[in-house]
Design a protein around this motif. Structure first.
Motif, PDB file in Angstrom:
ATOM      1  N   VAL A   1       0.960  -1.243   0.059  1.00 22.74           N
ATOM      2  CA  VAL A   1       0.014  -0.130  -0.075  1.00 22.74           C
ATOM      3  C   VAL A   1       0.829   1.240  -0.044  1.00 22.74           C
ATOM      4  O   VAL A   1       0.545   2.117  -0.825  1.00 22.74           O
ATOM      5  N   ARG A   2       1.879   1.273   0.840  1.00 23.58           N
ATOM      6  CA  ARG A   2       2.888   2.457   0.980  1.00 23.58           C
ATOM      7  C   ARG A   2       3.540   2.722  -0.328  1.00 23.58           C
ATOM      8  O   ARG A   2       3.899   3.745  -0.789  1.00 23.58           O
ATOM      9  N   ARG A   3       4.005   1.420  -0.922  1.00 22.72           N
ATOM     10  CA  ARG A   3       4.669   1.404  -2.444  1.00 22.72           C
ATOM     11  C   ARG A   3       3.896   2.020  -3.467  1.00 22.72           C
ATOM     12  O   ARG A   3       4.478   2.778  -4.174  1.00 22.72           O
ATOM     13  N   ILE A   4       2.448   1.879  -3.290  1.00 22.82           N
ATOM     14  CA  ILE A   4       1.619   2.329  -4.501  1.00 22.82           C
ATOM     15  C   ILE A   4       1.253   3.687  -4.150  1.00 22.82           C
ATOM     16  O   ILE A   4       1.107   4.534  -4.873  1.00 22.82           O
ATOM     17  N   ALA A   5       0.686   3.898  -2.742  1.00 23.00           N
ATOM     18  CA  ALA A   5      -0.082   5.237  -2.292  1.00 23.00           C
ATOM     19  C   ALA A   5       1.221   6.543  -2.264  1.00 23.00           C
ATOM     20  O   ALA A   5       0.623   7.657  -2.869  1.00 23.00           O
ATOM     21  N   ARG A   6       2.231   6.001  -1.885  1.00 18.18           N
ATOM     22  CA  ARG A   6       3.217   7.542  -1.977  1.00 18.18           C
ATOM     23  C   ARG A   6       3.382   8.074  -3.187  1.00 18.18           C
ATOM     24  O   ARG A   6       3.444   9.363  -3.479  1.00 18.18           O
ATOM     25  N   PRO A   7       3.792   7.140  -4.385  1.00 28.14           N
ATOM     26  CA  PRO A   7       3.727   7.804  -5.793  1.00 28.14           C
ATOM     27  C   PRO A   7       2.549   8.430  -6.259  1.00 28.14           C
ATOM     28  O   PRO A   7       2.525   9.437  -6.848  1.00 28.14           O
ATOM     29  N   MET A   8       1.554   7.977  -5.852  1.00 30.77           N
ATOM     30  CA  MET A   8       0.100   8.342  -6.283  1.00 30.77           C
ATOM     31  C   MET A   8      -0.220   9.839  -5.713  1.00 30.77           C
ATOM     32  O   MET A   8      -0.486  10.703  -6.311  1.00 30.77           O
ATOM     33  N   LEU A   9       0.133   9.866  -4.345  1.00 32.80           N
ATOM     34  CA  LEU A   9       0.126  11.193  -3.696  1.00 32.80           C
ATOM     35  C   LEU A   9       1.117  12.143  -4.241  1.00 32.80           C
ATOM     36  O   LEU A   9       0.824  13.280  -4.566  1.00 32.80           O
ATOM     37  N   ALA A  10       2.259  11.821  -4.611  1.00 35.49           N
ATOM     38  CA  ALA A  10       3.303  12.746  -4.977  1.00 35.49           C
ATOM     39  C   ALA A  10       3.137  13.202  -6.479  1.00 35.49           C
ATOM     40  O   ALA A  10       3.704  14.133  -6.600  1.00 35.49           O
ATOM     41  N   ALA A  11       2.426  12.377  -7.236  1.00 33.96           N
ATOM     42  CA  ALA A  11       2.297  12.702  -8.926  1.00 33.96           C
ATOM     43  C   ALA A  11       1.625  14.032  -8.812  1.00 33.96           C
ATOM     44  O   ALA A  11       2.208  14.846  -9.638  1.00 33.96           O
ATOM     45  N   MET A  12       0.764  14.422  -8.109  1.00 37.33           N
ATOM     46  CA  MET A  12       0.244  15.834  -8.332  1.00 37.33           C
ATOM     47  C   MET A  12       1.237  16.948  -7.950  1.00 37.33           C
ATOM     48  O   MET A  12       1.165  17.895  -8.783  1.00 37.33           O
ATOM     49  N   PHE A  13       2.094  16.570  -7.104  1.00 34.98           N
ATOM     50  CA  PHE A  13       2.735  17.795  -6.819  1.00 34.98           C
ATOM     51  C   PHE A  13       4.025  17.768  -7.605  1.00 34.98           C
ATOM     52  O   PHE A  13       4.489  18.793  -8.074  1.00 34.98           O
TER      53      PHE A  13
ATOM     54  N   LEU B   1      -5.895  16.710  -0.336  1.00 35.85           N
ATOM     55  CA  LEU B   1      -4.574  16.508  -0.475  1.00 35.85           C
ATOM     56  C   LEU B   1      -3.590  16.682   1.067  1.00 35.85           C
ATOM     57  O   LEU B   1      -2.602  15.631   1.238  1.00 35.85           O
ATOM     58  N   LEU B   2      -3.970  17.735   1.582  1.00 36.33           N
ATOM     59  CA  LEU B   2      -3.169  18.225   2.774  1.00 36.33           C
ATOM     60  C   LEU B   2      -3.538  17.011   3.920  1.00 36.33           C
ATOM     61  O   LEU B   2      -2.606  16.645   4.671  1.00 36.33           O
ATOM     62  N   GLY B   3      -4.786  16.470   4.005  1.00 37.65           N
ATOM     63  CA  GLY B   3      -5.153  15.367   4.731  1.00 37.65           C
ATOM     64  C   GLY B   3      -4.144  14.157   4.678  1.00 37.65           C
ATOM     65  O   GLY B   3      -3.661  13.684   5.713  1.00 37.65           O
ATOM     66  N   GLY B   4      -4.065  14.138   3.266  1.00 35.27           N
ATOM     67  CA  GLY B   4      -3.315  12.730   2.922  1.00 35.27           C
ATOM     68  C   GLY B   4      -1.674  12.808   3.163  1.00 35.27           C
ATOM     69  O   GLY B   4      -0.945  11.993   4.056  1.00 35.27           O
TER      70      GLY B   4
ATOM     71  N   GLY C   1       8.301  15.880  -3.787  1.00 33.31           N
ATOM     72  CA  GLY C   1       7.347  14.932  -4.444  1.00 33.31           C
ATOM     73  C   GLY C   1       8.199  13.808  -4.806  1.00 33.31           C
ATOM     74  O   GLY C   1       7.800  12.413  -4.620  1.00 33.31           O
ATOM     75  N   SER C   2       9.260  14.188  -5.412  1.00 36.15           N
ATOM     76  CA  SER C   2      10.023  12.882  -6.108  1.00 36.15           C
ATOM     77  C   SER C   2      10.683  12.147  -4.791  1.00 36.15           C
ATOM     78  O   SER C   2      10.811  10.890  -4.854  1.00 36.15           O
ATOM     79  N   LEU C   3      10.921  12.603  -3.582  1.00 36.55           N
ATOM     80  CA  LEU C   3      11.703  11.904  -2.520  1.00 36.55           C
ATOM     81  C   LEU C   3      10.339  10.935  -1.981  1.00 36.55           C
ATOM     82  O   LEU C   3      10.680  10.105  -1.539  1.00 36.55           O
ATOM     83  N   LEU C   4       9.162  11.674  -1.977  1.00 40.02           N
ATOM     84  CA  LEU C   4       7.982  11.066  -1.462  1.00 40.02           C
ATOM     85  C   LEU C   4       7.857   9.769  -2.319  1.00 40.02           C
ATOM     86  O   LEU C   4       7.503   8.502  -1.793  1.00 40.02           O
ATOM     87  N   ALA C   5       7.735   9.846  -3.538  1.00 39.11           N
ATOM     88  CA  ALA C   5       7.456   8.875  -4.521  1.00 39.11           C
ATOM     89  C   ALA C   5       8.493   7.933  -4.379  1.00 39.11           C
ATOM     90  O   ALA C   5       8.047   6.445  -4.562  1.00 39.11           O
ATOM     91  N   LEU C   6       9.666   7.939  -4.083  1.00 34.75           N
ATOM     92  CA  LEU C   6      10.713   7.147  -4.031  1.00 34.75           C
ATOM     93  C   LEU C   6      10.741   6.557  -2.704  1.00 34.75           C
ATOM     94  O   LEU C   6      11.463   5.364  -2.639  1.00 34.75           O
ATOM     95  N   GLY C   7      10.127   6.968  -1.924  1.00 36.24           N
ATOM     96  CA  GLY C   7      10.079   6.443  -0.332  1.00 36.24           C
ATOM     97  C   GLY C   7      11.210   6.991   0.236  1.00 36.24           C
ATOM     98  O   GLY C   7      11.761   6.128   1.266  1.00 36.24           O
TER      99      GLY C   7
END
Length: 180
Positions: A4-16, A118-121, A66-72
């Motif tokens: 879930v984290r591996r998928i959700a973090r890039p999804m959240l980061a994509a917008m940024f 998004l802020l909540g996420g 955003g890149s750091l979040l997407a990469l974990g």
């Protein structure tokens, strides 16, 4: 890292990442909207009073975090940076309360609420320890361990003192018996 984290973090980061790249490439339209906010906060915070520069800086922060979040990588810090960049962006870019046209106001309200979501996420990502104990838990645990070690040390010291007194009495008794 869980799936879930591996998928959700890039999804959240994509917008940024997308929004940050757009701010870096085309800052003029965003700078116009950001000007009142930049003018209000630049002097008290010691920042340059250049809306276009501030839009680009915000875009760079969003792309980097955003890149750091997407990469974990340092996801909690990256999410905190993104949350910090999202608040002024939302306030300046989606001030629906200042829009007169009902259709435009509804659209800006939708974008405002989307950014609040998004802020909540991001806030959830800030506090997500990925199953590892957080700093506050570790600090409380260290304090309990120190208190436990101190109490054990006191017990051992009392035991050692009693043993020493017992041995001293035994030695005195043997010495007294040897003299008599």
């Amino acid at each position: 890292m869980t799936v879930v984290r591996r998928i959700a973090r890039p999804m959240l980061a994509a917008m940024f990442i997308q929004g940050g790249l757009d701010a870096l490439r085309h800052p003029a339209a965003k700078a116009e909207k950001a000007a009142p906010v930049v003018n209000a906060i630049a002097q008290p915070l010691g920042l340059p009073n250049d809306p276009e520069l501030m839009v680009r800086a915000n875009g760079a922060a969003q792309v980097a975090a955003g890149s750091l979040l997407a990469l974990g990588r340092v996801p909690r810090l990256a999410a905190l940076v993104l949350a910090g960049s999202l608040v002024p962006t939302t306030y300046a870019g989606h001030a629906f309360w200042a829009v007169e046209d009902p259709a435009a106001r509804a659209q800006q309200r939708t974008h405002f609420v989307k950014n609040v979501g998004l802020l909540g996420g991001l806030l959830l990502a800030v506090v997500d320890t990925a199953g590892k104990p957080g700093l506050s838990w570790r600090a409380r645990r260290a304090a309990k361990d120190a208190a436990r070690a101190t109490a054990l040390g006191r017990r051992e010291a009392r035991h050692a003192a009693r043993s020493a007194r017992r041995e001293a009495r035994l030695a005195a008794s043997r010495a007294h018996g040897a003299l008599t």
